[in-house]
Write a protein that holds these residues in place. Structure first.
Motif, short mmCIF file in Angstrom:
data_model
loop_
_atom_site.label_atom_id
_atom_site.label_comp_id
_atom_site.label_asym_id
_atom_site.label_seq_id
_atom_site.Cartn_x
_atom_site.Cartn_y
_atom_site.Cartn_z
N ARG A 147 0.82 -1.21 0.00
CA ARG A 147 0.00 0.00 0.00
C ARG A 147 0.86 1.26 0.00
NH1 ARG A 147 -3.61 -3.16 4.23
NH2 ARG A 147 -5.14 -4.06 2.80
N GLY A 148 2.05 1.18 0.58
CA GLY A 148 2.96 2.31 0.56
C GLY A 148 3.81 2.39 -0.68
N GLU A 149 3.62 1.43 -1.59
CA GLU A 149 4.36 1.38 -2.85
C GLU A 149 5.87 1.39 -2.61
OE1 GLU A 149 2.90 4.56 -5.28
OE2 GLU A 149 0.93 3.63 -5.55
N LEU A 150 6.28 0.51 -1.69
CA LEU A 150 7.69 0.38 -1.35
C LEU A 150 8.18 -1.01 -1.73
CD1 LEU A 150 7.53 1.90 2.24
CD2 LEU A 150 8.53 3.02 0.24
N PRO A 151 9.44 -1.13 -2.14
CA PRO A 151 10.01 -2.47 -2.33
C PRO A 151 9.95 -3.25 -1.02
CG PRO A 151 11.45 -0.78 -3.25
CD PRO A 151 10.39 -0.06 -2.46
N PRO A 152 9.73 -4.55 -1.04
CA PRO A 152 9.60 -5.33 0.20
C PRO A 152 10.77 -5.13 1.16
CG PRO A 152 8.92 -6.65 -1.67
CD PRO A 152 9.48 -5.39 -2.24
N SER A 153 11.99 -5.10 0.64
CA SER A 153 13.15 -4.95 1.52
C SER A 153 13.13 -3.58 2.20
CB SER A 153 14.44 -5.12 0.73
OG SER A 153 14.53 -4.17 -0.32
N THR A 154 12.75 -2.55 1.46
CA THR A 154 12.65 -1.20 2.03
C THR A 154 11.55 -1.14 3.08
OG1 THR A 154 13.44 -0.21 -0.03
CG2 THR A 154 12.30 1.24 1.52
N GLY A 155 10.40 -1.76 2.76
CA GLY A 155 9.30 -1.77 3.71
C GLY A 155 9.67 -2.46 5.00
N HIS A 156 10.34 -3.61 4.92
CA HIS A 156 10.75 -4.32 6.12
C HIS A 156 11.72 -3.47 6.95
CE1 HIS A 156 8.89 -7.94 4.49
NE2 HIS A 156 9.13 -8.53 5.64
N ARG A 157 12.67 -2.85 6.29
CA ARG A 157 13.67 -2.05 7.01
C ARG A 157 13.03 -0.83 7.68
NH1 ARG A 157 16.55 -1.24 3.07
NH2 ARG A 157 16.01 0.91 2.53
N MET A 158 12.14 -0.14 6.95
CA MET A 158 11.52 1.06 7.51
C MET A 158 10.59 0.71 8.66
SD MET A 158 10.74 3.50 4.24
CE MET A 158 10.25 4.79 5.38
N VAL A 159 9.80 -0.36 8.51
CA VAL A 159 8.91 -0.76 9.58
C VAL A 159 9.71 -1.14 10.83
CG1 VAL A 159 7.29 -2.55 10.34
CG2 VAL A 159 6.98 -1.44 8.11
N ALA A 160 10.80 -1.86 10.66
CA ALA A 160 11.64 -2.24 11.80
C ALA A 160 12.17 -1.01 12.52
CB ALA A 160 12.79 -3.12 11.33
N ASP A 161 12.63 -0.01 11.75
CA ASP A 161 13.14 1.23 12.36
C ASP A 161 12.04 1.97 13.10
OD1 ASP A 161 15.65 0.72 11.38
OD2 ASP A 161 15.49 2.09 9.67
#
Length: 253
Positions: free
Chosen positions: A36-50
């Motif tokens: 939904r945020g139109e982010l690559p999966p790796s970027t989404g995982h990293r940002m959510v973790a942060d």
């Protein structure tokens, strides 16, 4: 902050992540947030973790993600919306007790009506607004008040369209809307039957920053379509005057 290869800043991507949450999606998986945020999966995982580490997001026992209390805490610190809501709430409660219908407070935010507070009654007429929900400016009585008193450039941008119908009688004709806004500025009230739902009428008045200051909010009620409007208008105007006067007083320490 550093930009992504697409030129988008980290701040912009954080906002996109947070905007994937709403009242209908309070809890999501990381995959859903990324999509939904139109982010690559790796970027989404990293940002959510942060964001989880910082407390802006939280992870439940099933590993799903929701908005964190830290985000709420930060939003309560010195927010102009918080002070407006705190001042308005007792007067809204008085209106709601007298009319026993939905009573709402909205402000102009990024070309939309953002609802800061809503008081309801189990027997009140149908109403789709929610706290922290948004509606197009032309599609509700609150939005019409805010648009009528907005700066000229914003009004002209809205009048240029497109004006999408939200309800059966939402004003979508630019000339009709222009006339309505002039009437609202003249009369100091917006009355919008069927603008969102056929069974209801929205009524809103401006709230000023002081008795003669600029309009900073709209106070509204939603009443049954067949109900008379005069009493509701009087209650709203009286409450708006009291709220406006109290806004000029220094905050209590």
């Amino acid at each position: 902050m550093a930009n992504s290869p697409s030129g988008e800043s980290v701040t912009q991507r954080i906002v996109r992540v947070l905007e994937t949450f709403d009242a209908d999606r309070p809890v999501q998986t990381i995959a859903e947030i990324s999509r939904r945020g139109e982010l690559p999966p790796s970027t989404g995982h990293r940002m959510v973790a942060d964001l989880v580490d910082s407390g802006l997001l939280e992870r439940d026992d099933a590993g799903r993600i929701r908005l964190g209390l830290r985000l709420w805490e930060l939003a309560q610190r010195g927010s102009r919306a918080l002070r407006l809501r705190q001042i308005a709430l007792p007067h809204m409660e008085h209106v709601q007790a007298r009319l026993r219908e939905h009573t709402q407070l909205a402000v102009l935010e990024q070309d939309e009506a953002l609802f800061l507070e809503r008081l309801s009654n189990p027997r009140a007429v149908s109403n789709i607004t929610r706290i922290a929900g948004r509606l197009p400016l032309h599609a509700s009585s609150s939005g019409l008040v805010l648009l009528a008193h907005a700066d000229h450039a914003l009004r002209e941008r809205m009048l240029a369209g497109p004006l999408t119908a939200v309800g059966p009688e939402t004003v979508t004709d630019p000339d009709e809307l222009r006339t309505a806004l002039e009437r609202i500025r003249r009369d100091g009230v917006a009355i919008a039957p069927g603008s969102i739902e056929d069974v209801s009428t929205g009524i809103a008045v401006p709230v000023r920053d002081g008795r003669t200051g600029p309009v900073i909010a709209a106070l509204s009620v939603v009443i049954p379509r067949a109900a008379p409007t005069a009493g509701a208008v009087d209650e709203l105007r009286s409450a708006a005057v009291r709220i406006s006067a109290q806004l000029t007083q220094p905050p209590r320490t």
